[in-house]
Enzyme design. Structure first.
Site, mmCIF file in Angstrom:
data_model
loop_
_atom_site.group_PDB
_atom_site.id
_atom_site.type_symbol
_atom_site.label_atom_id
_atom_site.label_comp_id
_atom_site.label_asym_id
_atom_site.label_seq_id
_atom_site.Cartn_x
_atom_site.Cartn_y
_atom_site.Cartn_z
ATOM 1 N N CYS A 137 -0.360 4.118 2.177
ATOM 2 C CA CYS A 137 -0.185 3.939 3.624
ATOM 3 C C CYS A 137 1.273 4.158 4.017
ATOM 4 C CB CYS A 137 -0.522 2.510 4.050
ATOM 5 S SG CYS A 137 -2.115 1.932 3.531
ATOM 6 N N ASP A 138 2.181 3.630 3.202
ATOM 7 C CA ASP A 138 3.553 3.464 3.657
ATOM 8 C C ASP A 138 4.561 4.412 3.016
ATOM 9 O OD1 ASP A 138 2.408 1.436 5.062
ATOM 10 O OD2 ASP A 138 3.050 -0.151 3.712
ATOM 11 N N CYS A 187 0.830 -1.203 0.000
ATOM 12 C CA CYS A 187 0.000 0.000 0.000
ATOM 13 C C CYS A 187 0.863 1.250 0.000
ATOM 14 C CB CYS A 187 -0.927 -0.016 1.223
ATOM 15 S SG CYS A 187 -1.917 1.476 1.428
#
Lengths: 357, 106
Positions: free
Chosen positions: A160-161, A157
């Site tokens: 997200c990261d 992701c």
């Protein structure tokens, strides 16, 4: 017995739930392993009509869910682990013969709509109709060290990261829209983004290609594959091993890409492979349909996509319908998934009505 | 549910006599939004049991996430006696976390 169970919680599942709930079918929707579906890991959705300024994927899915709940859909966090469509339990007054239209094969078991069984968390639900909207999930590279370093630089992701890669170097694998979107997004944080693609042309849409090509932090590495991820010994990604893609330009005796097991990677490495130091790895190499639990229950094509009857969303089993990316390998858009989810709900509603006779 | 920071982590987690499940999250992360309520539910269900629950916003705290090698969110780390004993990355089934918690507090 339930009227309708919807399996899946992406745009197709929630749209089916909105329509079915408004038709007073009081559907149950099982969210599954990735609630909200693929949009939960995307950034801005700029092509969903009605949102001229764009909206983030997670925000869009929260609204979908709210809308489904507003009309009484029962949304459950469980994961469907097993289904039984073939042997519906006996009903008190079975009717024989045709389904909703004269051309359809006879009803399985000749029962009045359904008797389909769906298991979620060991609990069995019986339902008259089912809508499959389980979508597709991002493929991984399938490398041993990729698995070991998941969450340690290997990410599923980017949105997200990406944050964890401030001023670092990352590798994105793939040549489609997702790969372009993720690489562009990652340049907000990373100092350098390499896009490794196994061909010499991109599959991505023009606008996404141009955006990525123009970005000074992005560098493309063509005709190349990632065959190993380094860093398992130190507990975080330190680099990747690159090897010329066997597809383009063609190499005599080159293995098919699908067979890129670690062993093949190892074998390929001789001479031509090289190490690219990096801190993160993001794979955006396409999707596979989430249809394993339906294997043997309904017709799936060779790649595992659900086969629907021409002109409808009905699967090979009467009373079982399907919409969204588990059927559609061609368009794969939020808006097309929502569209076919709607179709599935309308088809299910009409079919259930016809069963009432 | 504890709100953990780089400042209180030592006291609340590493020095804790009870095991602690820590949820590393950020507001921009879609899957974190799914797991947030799950961890809240677990915290309620395990009230009175010898286990604590905390969440740490990685956007506001960087020392602890980097110390424990958090590079993906959501990440969940179970701490016992000041040490990380289990780590889970990504969306997890509630039952799976329950199983791990039960095993730890038995």
């Amino acid at each position: 017995m339930e009227n309708l169970i919807i399996i899946g919680s992406g745009p197709a599942g929630y749209t089916a739930a909105i329509y079915a709930a408004r038709a007073n079918l009081a559907p149950i929707l099982f969210e599954g392993t990735e609630p909200g579906g693929q949009l939960m890991t995307t950034t801005d959705v700029e092509n969903y009509p009605g949102f001229p300024k764009g909206i983030t994927g997670p925000e869009l899915m929260v609204i979908f869910k709210e809308q489904a709940e507003r009309f009484g859909a029962r949304i459950m966090g469980e994961i469907v682990t097993k289904v039984e469509f073939g042997n519906p339990s006996p009903q008190p007054s079975p009717i024989k013969g045709e389904g909703a239209n004269g051309n359809s094969p006879p009803l399985v078991g000749g029962v009045r709509g359904g008797g389909f069984k769906v298991w979620a968390n060991e609990k069995m639900y019986e339902t008259r109709a089912v809508i499959i909207a389980t979508g597709a999930s991002a493929k991984r590279l399938g490398l041993e060290n990729e698995k070991k370093l998941y969450g340690k630089g290997v990410s599923a992701c980017a949105t997200c990261d990406g944050f964890f890669f401030k001023d670092k170097t990352v590798v994105v694998v793939g040549g489609g829209d997702t790969a372009m979107e993720e690489s562009t997004f990652l340049t907000k944080f990373a100092k350098k983004v390499y896009v490794v693609h196994r061909r010499d042309v991109l599959k991505a849409s023009k606008i996404m290609q141009e955006r990525a090509m123009k970005n000074p932090k992005i560098e493309f590495i063509w005709n190349t594959e990632v065959v190993d991820v380094l860093g398992a010994d130190v507990g975080h990604v330190t680099g990747v091993v690159l090897s010329p893609s066997p597809q383009s330009p063609p190499i005599k005796g080159g293995e098919d890409l699908k067979n890129s097991s670690p062993l093949v990677g190892e074998a390929r490495r001789g001479g031509t492979s090289r190490t690219l130091p990096c801190d993160g790895l993001f794979a955006a190499i396409g999707h596979e349909p989430n249809t394993k639990i339906f294997s043997g229950q309904i017709e799936l094509d060779q790649k595992g996509y659900v086969v629907t009857r021409p002109g409808t969303t009905m699967t090979s089993v009467e009373g079982v319908f399907a919409g969204g990316d588990c059927v559609d390998f061609k368009y794969r858009q939020a808006v097309t998934a929502a569209g076919t989810g709607c179709e599935a709900a309308i088809d299910a509603e009409r079919w259930l009505e016809a069963q009432e006779g | 549910m504890l709100t953990l920071t780089d400042q209180n982590f030592q006291t609340e987690v590493l020095n804790s006599k009870k095991p602690v499940l820590v949820d590393f999250w950020a507001p921009w992360c879609g899957p974190c939004k799914i797991m947030g309520p799950v961890v809240e539910e677990l915290a309620k269900e395990y009230a009175g049991k010898p286990v604590k629950f905390g969440k740490m916003n990685v956007d506001e705290n960087s020392a602890i996430p980097s110390k424990f090698g958090v590079m993906s969110i959501p990440t969940f780390i179970l701490f016992k006696d000041g040490k990380p004993v289990e780590q889970f990355v990504g969306v997890q089934k509630k039952e799976y976390l329950q199983k791990k918690l039960d095993a730890l507090i038995k």
